[in-house]
Design an enzyme around this catalytic site. Structure first.
Site, PDB file in Angstrom:
ATOM      1  CG  ASP A 104     -41.453 -16.730  23.280  1.00 58.16           C
ATOM      2  OD1 ASP A 104     -41.592 -16.309  24.441  1.00 58.16           O
ATOM      3  OD2 ASP A 104     -40.536 -16.356  22.529  1.00 58.16           O
TER       4      ASP A 104
ATOM      5  CE1 TYR B 235     -41.208  -9.289  19.312  1.00 62.83           C
ATOM      6  CE2 TYR B 235     -43.049  -8.283  18.142  1.00 62.83           C
ATOM      7  CZ  TYR B 235     -41.688  -8.435  18.346  1.00 62.83           C
ATOM      8  OH  TYR B 235     -40.797  -7.722  17.558  1.00 62.83           O
TER       9      TYR B 235
ATOM     10  CG  HIS C  98     -37.915  -7.123  21.941  1.00 62.74           C
ATOM     11  ND1 HIS C  98     -36.566  -7.244  21.673  1.00 62.74           N
ATOM     12  CD2 HIS C  98     -38.531  -8.122  21.255  1.00 62.74           C
ATOM     13  CE1 HIS C  98     -36.361  -8.278  20.874  1.00 62.74           C
ATOM     14  NE2 HIS C  98     -37.544  -8.823  20.594  1.00 62.74           N
TER      15      HIS C  98
ATOM     16  NE  ARG D  82     -42.705  -3.529  10.568  1.00 58.09           N
ATOM     17  CZ  ARG D  82     -42.315  -4.598  11.236  1.00 58.09           C
ATOM     18  NH1 ARG D  82     -41.736  -5.601  10.594  1.00 58.09           N
ATOM     19  NH2 ARG D  82     -42.501  -4.694  12.548  1.00 58.09           N
TER      20      ARG D  82
ATOM     21  CD  GLU E  22     -36.007 -13.202  21.694  1.00 53.49           C
ATOM     22  OE1 GLU E  22     -36.035 -12.664  20.580  1.00 53.49           O
ATOM     23  OE2 GLU E  22     -36.963 -13.866  22.144  1.00 53.49           O
TER      24      GLU E  22
ATOM     25  CD  GLU F 290     -39.013 -14.567  25.857  1.00 48.82           C
ATOM     26  OE1 GLU F 290     -40.118 -15.071  26.210  1.00 48.82           O
ATOM     27  OE2 GLU F 290     -38.529 -14.726  24.719  1.00 48.82           O
TER      28      GLU F 290
ATOM     29  CG  ASP G 154     -37.130 -17.829  22.642  1.00 50.69           C
ATOM     30  OD1 ASP G 154     -36.896 -19.030  22.458  1.00 50.69           O
ATOM     31  OD2 ASP G 154     -37.823 -17.144  21.862  1.00 50.69           O
TER      32      ASP G 154
ATOM     33  NE  ARG H 182     -32.286 -11.816  17.920  1.00 47.28           N
ATOM     34  CZ  ARG H 182     -33.439 -11.747  18.556  1.00 47.28           C
ATOM     35  NH1 ARG H 182     -34.551 -12.095  17.939  1.00 47.28           N
ATOM     36  NH2 ARG H 182     -33.493 -11.369  19.818  1.00 47.28           N
TER      37      ARG H 182
ATOM     38  CD  GLN I 205     -36.291 -14.142  14.757  1.00 46.22           C
ATOM     39  OE1 GLN I 205     -35.287 -14.104  15.465  1.00 46.22           O
ATOM     40  NE2 GLN I 205     -37.457 -13.711  15.180  1.00 46.22           N
TER      41      GLN I 205
ATOM     42  CE1 TYR J  52     -40.677 -11.586   9.757  1.00 44.77           C
ATOM     43  CE2 TYR J  52     -38.501 -11.797   8.769  1.00 44.77           C
ATOM     44  CZ  TYR J  52     -39.625 -11.045   9.024  1.00 44.77           C
ATOM     45  OH  TYR J  52     -39.711  -9.764   8.553  1.00 44.77           O
TER      46      TYR J  52
ATOM     47  CE  LYS K 196     -37.190 -16.128  18.364  1.00 44.78           C
ATOM     48  NZ  LYS K 196     -36.842 -15.178  19.434  1.00 44.78           N
TER      49      LYS K 196
ATOM     50  CB  THR L  51     -36.167 -22.301  25.475  1.00 44.29           C
ATOM     51  OG1 THR L  51     -36.577 -21.977  24.144  1.00 44.29           O
ATOM     52  CG2 THR L  51     -36.667 -21.231  26.427  1.00 44.29           C
TER      53      THR L  51
ATOM     54  CD  GLU M  64     -34.393  -4.973  22.086  1.00 47.23           C
ATOM     55  OE1 GLU M  64     -35.026  -4.008  22.562  1.00 47.23           O
ATOM     56  OE2 GLU M  64     -34.406  -6.107  22.585  1.00 47.23           O
TER      57      GLU M  64
END
Length: 423
Positions: A123, A125, A130, A139, A195, A197, A229, A233, A236, A240, A249, A253, A370
């Site tokens: 997978d 990114y 996103h 951040r 997600e 994708e 996917d 959260r 994660q 992570y 994850k 899927t 999001e």
């Protein structure tokens, strides 16, 4: 890139009447899949309108020239193209009705499986909107890490838990730790997400130690599907660092089970959007003029949600997001080339995920993380329910539509799953 030929003719129709004007599977599409007709074993098939046609039975009846398995179709571009040409002729020419119709089955009567045994799943990114949106949650002043615009970021996922559209999703259990807690706890995910994708099916592949040149990458792409996917959260956020996603994850899927070929998508190629001024040019091994000229896809993507209460009230699914495949920062060829650049051997039937394809506006976000701004902004549904993340009984559906002036539009079929309670 694949040439446009008579199989793309928008005036061509099929004697399978449901195919004419079909949103997903007109005769211009002809995707491959693995299907069990009623009381029969799985076999290679093509979707045509509201029906499927049995490829192996057509070969046995002498209506097709080539021995056909999906593994061979994935591994052999020439066979993939030959079968498409033969099927286009067979399903459009009324002289074949009497001889081919016995091998046609109603799709609703059949079971659709994963098209092949998936050896490896990676997978990426590649959706920059996103990456920026999620990065801002953690951040705010520096959402993208320094490597993002130089190297396609990816991780190795779990192939064994990939399932076809329609299979339920059991809410996973795992570790979480609240911000004010000293120790983690174990239990069901409370922040279950989707997600949006694209999945990319690997074709011939490469020998171990032999990279794939960007100029040849397209010949190693056998097809596309939709890919969800599913993501826990809360797991994660705790697990992570420093190695990336794991239990957040790997529990499942979901993919749309039809392989939409590069040939079918030839009319829907776009130039890769130019990078903003100041962004670095990719290193030479990731740059190809032909890929930049036509390496993107003109696909409209949609995510809808239908809760258990909405189904009880007979309310239609609610549109959470509308995005487009052109919002990827890296092309599919760049993803594949980078994957093999260190000599990693890709094999027929391997699956690549693009990463979440969000657009630049709130209504084009490809995840609830999001859309709800990390759970701070609930979505109000037509049933007067609210959602920040997925709840038990929710059904999530991904769809895609390819459009271009002068050509018949086509789709991928549904990529859907219903959330079941944790076990």
């Amino acid at each position: 890139m694949t040439a446009i030929d008579n199989t793309h003719d928008p005036k061509q129709t099929s004697w399978v009447s449901s195919a004419n004007g079909h949103a997903d599977f007109p005769i211009q599409n002809l995707p491959y899949g693995l299907v069990s007709p009623p009381n029969e074993a799985p076999r290679a098939a093509v979707a045509i309108g509201e029906s499927i046609i049995d490829l192996q039975a057509l070969v046995a009846a002498g209506l097709m020239h080539d021995p056909i398995t999906l593994d061979a179709i994935l591994a052999t571009p020439a066979l993939r193209k030959s079968v498409r040409t033969q099927m286009s002729r067979l399903l459009s020419d009324e002289r074949y009705i009497d001889t081919a119709q016995p091998y046609l089955h109603a799709a609703s009567d059949c079971t659709v499986h994963l098209p092949t045994r998936i050896g490896d799943y990676t997978d990426f990114y590649a959706g920059i909107h996103h990456a920026v949106s999620v990065g801002k949650l953690f951040r705010p002043d520096n959402p993208l890490l320094p490597n993002y615009k130089h190297v396609p970021i990816g991780y190795h996922g779990r192939a064994s838990s990939i399932r076809p559209s329609g299979e339920p999703v059991v809410r996973p259990k795992g570790q979480t730790r609240a911000p004010d807690a000293e120790s983690p706890v174990f239990g069901p995910s409370k922040r279950l997400d989707f997600e949006l994708e694209l999945g990319v099916w690997v074709g011939p592949g490469n020998a171990l130690g032999t990279p794939i040149d960007i100029a040849d990458a397209a010949t190693h792409i056998a097809g596309f599907c939709l890919l969800n996917d599913w993501s826990a959260r809360d797991f994660q956020a705790w697990e992570y660092q420093p190695l990336g996603p794991f239990l957040a994850k790997n529990f499942m899927t979901t993919i749309s089970p039809w392989i939409v070929t590069p040939e079918a998508l030839a009319p829907f190629r776009l130039a890769q959007p130019a990078r903003p001024d100041g962004d670095p040019r990719p290193l030479p091994y990731l740059w190809g003029d032909a890929d930049q000229a036509s390496g993107a896809l003109n696909l409209k993507l949609e995510v809808t949600l239908r809760t258990q209460e909405m189904r009880a009230q007979n309310l239609p699914a609610y549109a959470l997001s509308h995005s487009e495949a052109r919002h990827m920062y890296w092309t599919v060829a760049q993803l594949l080339t980078h994957h093999a650049s260190n000599g990693c051997n890709l094999q027929p039937g391997d699956l690549l995920g693009t990463g979440t394809i969000s657009g630049p506006t709130p209504d084009s976000a490809g995840s609830l993380l999001e859309i709800s701004e990390g759970g701070k902004k609930p979505v109000t549904l037509p049933s007067n329910e609210t959602r920040t993340f997925l709840e038990d009984g929710d059904e999530l559906i991904l769809r895609a539509n390819a459009e271009a002036d002068g050509f018949a539009s086509l789709g991928f079929g549904d990529c859907r799953g219903v959330i079941l309670p944790a076990r």
